[in-house]
Design a protein around this motif. Structure first.
Motif, PDB file in Angstrom:
ATOM      1  N   PHE A  18       0.834  -1.200   0.000  1.00  0.00           N
ATOM      2  CA  PHE A  18       0.000   0.000   0.000  1.00  0.00           C
ATOM      3  C   PHE A  18       0.870   1.252   0.000  1.00  0.00           C
ATOM      4  O   PHE A  18       0.621   2.183  -0.778  1.00  0.00           O
ATOM      5  CB  PHE A  18      -0.930  -0.009   1.219  1.00  0.00           C
ATOM      6  N   ILE A  19       1.876   1.294   0.838  1.00  0.00           N
ATOM      7  CA  ILE A  19       2.774   2.451   0.898  1.00  0.00           C
ATOM      8  C   ILE A  19       3.493   2.620  -0.451  1.00  0.00           C
ATOM      9  O   ILE A  19       3.645   3.742  -0.944  1.00  0.00           O
ATOM     10  CB  ILE A  19       3.787   2.306   2.050  1.00  0.00           C
ATOM     11  N   VAL A  22       1.051   4.183  -2.927  1.00  0.00           N
ATOM     12  CA  VAL A  22       0.824   5.601  -2.622  1.00  0.00           C
ATOM     13  C   VAL A  22       2.012   6.438  -3.094  1.00  0.00           C
ATOM     14  O   VAL A  22       1.834   7.500  -3.708  1.00  0.00           O
ATOM     15  CB  VAL A  22       0.566   5.802  -1.111  1.00  0.00           C
ATOM     16  N   PHE A  26       1.814   9.335  -6.232  1.00  0.00           N
ATOM     17  CA  PHE A  26       2.101  10.747  -6.023  1.00  0.00           C
ATOM     18  C   PHE A  26       3.490  11.146  -6.501  1.00  0.00           C
ATOM     19  O   PHE A  26       3.927  12.261  -6.237  1.00  0.00           O
ATOM     20  CB  PHE A  26       1.918  11.115  -4.549  1.00  0.00           C
TER      21      PHE A  26
END
Length: 61
Positions: A18-19, A22, A26
Protein backbone atom coordinates in the motif's frame (compact mmCIF):
# COMPACT_ATOMS: atom_id res chain seq x y z
CA UNK A 1 3.82 -21.01 12.32
CA UNK A 2 0.35 -20.36 13.62
CA UNK A 3 -2.41 -18.16 12.21
CA UNK A 4 -1.42 -15.19 14.36
CA UNK A 5 2.11 -15.01 12.94
CA UNK A 6 0.92 -15.64 9.37
CA UNK A 7 -1.72 -12.94 9.73
CA UNK A 8 0.84 -10.48 11.06
CA UNK A 9 3.24 -11.18 8.20
CA UNK A 10 0.42 -10.81 5.69
CA UNK A 11 -0.62 -7.51 7.27
CA UNK A 12 2.93 -6.14 7.05
CA UNK A 13 3.29 -7.24 3.40
CA UNK A 14 -0.02 -5.64 2.41
CA UNK A 15 0.88 -2.43 4.28
CA UNK A 16 4.25 -2.23 2.48
CA UNK A 17 2.50 -2.74 -0.88
CA UNK A 18 0.00 0.00 0.00
CA UNK A 19 2.77 2.45 0.90
CA UNK A 20 4.55 1.59 -2.38
CA UNK A 21 1.41 2.28 -4.41
CA UNK A 22 0.82 5.60 -2.62
CA UNK A 23 4.41 6.70 -3.28
CA UNK A 24 4.10 5.66 -6.94
CA UNK A 25 0.76 7.46 -7.36
CA UNK A 26 2.10 10.75 -6.02
CA UNK A 27 5.51 10.60 -7.72
CA UNK A 28 6.44 13.30 -10.22
CA UNK A 29 7.30 10.70 -12.84
CA UNK A 30 3.74 9.36 -12.93
CA UNK A 31 2.13 12.81 -12.99
CA UNK A 32 2.52 13.27 -16.75
CA UNK A 33 0.85 9.94 -17.51
CA UNK A 34 -1.98 10.65 -15.08
CA UNK A 35 -2.55 14.10 -16.60
CA UNK A 36 -2.83 12.54 -20.05
CA UNK A 37 -5.15 9.82 -18.75
CA UNK A 38 -7.52 12.27 -17.10
CA UNK A 39 -8.02 14.03 -20.45
CA UNK A 40 -8.76 10.84 -22.41
CA UNK A 41 -12.45 11.30 -21.67
CA UNK A 42 -12.53 14.42 -23.82
CA UNK A 43 -10.59 13.02 -26.79
CA UNK A 44 -13.65 11.66 -28.57
CA UNK A 45 -15.58 14.92 -28.35
CA UNK A 46 -15.48 17.02 -31.52
CA UNK A 47 -13.73 20.33 -31.27
CA UNK A 48 -15.42 23.65 -31.91
CA UNK A 49 -13.56 23.96 -35.20
CA UNK A 50 -14.96 20.61 -36.36
CA UNK A 51 -18.49 21.57 -35.29
CA UNK A 52 -18.28 24.81 -37.23
CA UNK A 53 -17.11 23.04 -40.40
CA UNK A 54 -19.89 20.44 -40.10
CA UNK A 55 -22.53 23.16 -39.69
CA UNK A 56 -21.20 25.09 -42.68
CA UNK A 57 -21.17 21.99 -44.87
CA UNK A 58 -24.73 21.02 -43.87
CA UNK A 59 -25.96 24.56 -44.62
CA UNK A 60 -24.33 24.57 -48.05
CA UNK A 61 -25.90 21.25 -49.05
Amino acid sequence: MNYGVAGSIFTVVVFVCFIGIVIWAFSRRAKKRFDEAQNLVFDDEPTQQTDKKERESSINE
